[in-house]
Every structure is written in C-alpha cells, then in structure tokens.
Design a protein around this motif. Structure first.
Motif, PDB file in Angstrom:
ATOM      1  N   GLU A  24       0.837  -1.204   0.000  1.00 14.10           N
ATOM      2  CA  GLU A  24       0.000   0.000   0.000  1.00 14.10           C
ATOM      3  C   GLU A  24       0.868   1.249   0.000  1.00 14.10           C
ATOM      4  O   GLU A  24       0.548   2.233  -0.662  1.00 14.10           O
ATOM      5  N   HIS A  27       1.820   2.091  -3.551  1.00 16.48           N
ATOM      6  CA  HIS A  27       0.670   2.578  -4.324  1.00 16.48           C
ATOM      7  C   HIS A  27       0.322   4.018  -3.950  1.00 16.48           C
ATOM      8  O   HIS A  27       0.001   4.830  -4.820  1.00 16.48           O
ATOM      9  N   LEU A  28       0.385   4.346  -2.677  1.00 16.13           N
ATOM     10  CA  LEU A  28       0.080   5.711  -2.249  1.00 16.13           C
ATOM     11  C   LEU A  28       1.126   6.696  -2.770  1.00 16.13           C
ATOM     12  O   LEU A  28       0.783   7.803  -3.177  1.00 16.13           O
ATOM     13  N   TYR A  32      -1.939   6.959  -7.950  1.00 19.23           N
ATOM     14  CA  TYR A  32      -3.098   6.641  -8.784  1.00 19.23           C
ATOM     15  C   TYR A  32      -3.287   5.129  -8.824  1.00 19.23           C
ATOM     16  O   TYR A  32      -2.389   4.368  -8.504  1.00 19.23           O
ATOM     17  N   CYS A  33      -4.461   4.710  -9.234  1.00 16.32           N
ATOM     18  CA  CYS A  33      -4.765   3.293  -9.366  1.00 16.32           C
ATOM     19  C   CYS A  33      -4.492   2.858 -10.801  1.00 16.32           C
ATOM     20  O   CYS A  33      -4.935   3.503 -11.755  1.00 16.32           O
ATOM     21  N   GLU A  35      -5.536   0.031 -12.019  1.00 16.27           N
ATOM     22  CA  GLU A  35      -6.659  -0.837 -12.379  1.00 16.27           C
ATOM     23  C   GLU A  35      -6.209  -2.231 -12.820  1.00 16.27           C
ATOM     24  O   GLU A  35      -6.751  -2.809 -13.751  1.00 16.27           O
ATOM     25  N   CYS A  41      -4.096  -2.659  -3.075  1.00 19.54           N
ATOM     26  CA  CYS A  41      -4.580  -1.395  -3.641  1.00 19.54           C
ATOM     27  C   CYS A  41      -5.349  -0.586  -2.591  1.00 19.54           C
ATOM     28  O   CYS A  41      -6.353  -1.049  -2.054  1.00 19.54           O
ATOM     29  N   TYR A  43      -6.916   2.157  -3.241  1.00 28.43           N
ATOM     30  CA  TYR A  43      -7.905   2.984  -3.930  1.00 28.43           C
ATOM     31  C   TYR A  43      -9.257   2.297  -4.087  1.00 28.43           C
ATOM     32  O   TYR A  43     -10.177   2.870  -4.657  1.00 28.43           O
ATOM     33  N   TYR A  45     -10.128  -0.392  -5.869  1.00 31.42           N
ATOM     34  CA  TYR A  45     -10.468  -0.918  -7.203  1.00 31.42           C
ATOM     35  C   TYR A  45     -10.980  -2.347  -7.084  1.00 31.42           C
ATOM     36  O   TYR A  45     -10.408  -3.182  -6.399  1.00 31.42           O
ATOM     37  N   GLN A  52     -13.893   1.675  -8.970  1.00 30.91           N
ATOM     38  CA  GLN A  52     -13.260   2.002  -7.689  1.00 30.91           C
ATOM     39  C   GLN A  52     -14.292   2.341  -6.658  1.00 30.91           C
ATOM     40  O   GLN A  52     -15.344   2.808  -6.907  1.00 30.91           O
TER      41      GLN A  52
END
Length: 52
Positions: A24, A27-28, A32-33, A35, A41, A43, A45, A52
């Motif tokens: 995480e 990702h932060l 952005y995600c 997908e 994740c 976000y 998704y 999302q």
C-alpha cells in the motif's frame, strides 16, 4: 500523468512464487490506481466490476 517511481525499502516484498508484490505504501506514493487488481490497492479498485 504517469511517472516512474523507483521502489524503496518497504515498497514491495517477494511472494512465495518469487513475484514482486507492491505494498500500500508504494501505491500511495505512486498516487493513482493502475486498475490491475493489485493485492494491496488502497484505492478500492474492484476488478470484478471494473470500478473504484
């Protein structure tokens, strides 16, 4: 705009299969995600509904 963020300590771990699994934290930092249905994740998704 997508930018390349080089991984740092705590951004990933290796799975039992030898794959790199992003955390995480990574990702932060990326912001952005993608997908792709990533395991950690932050976000929200959902690949089943593609939302999302």
């Amino acid at each position: 705009m997508k930018i390349n963020i080089p991984p740092e300590e705590g951004d990933f771990y290796l799975s039992e299969s030898g794959f790199r699994v992003f955390t995480e934290q990574y990702h932060l930092k990326r912001g952005y995600c993608c997908e792709s249905g990533c395991r950690h994740c932050p976000y929200g998704y959902d690949p089943k509904t593609n939302s999302q």
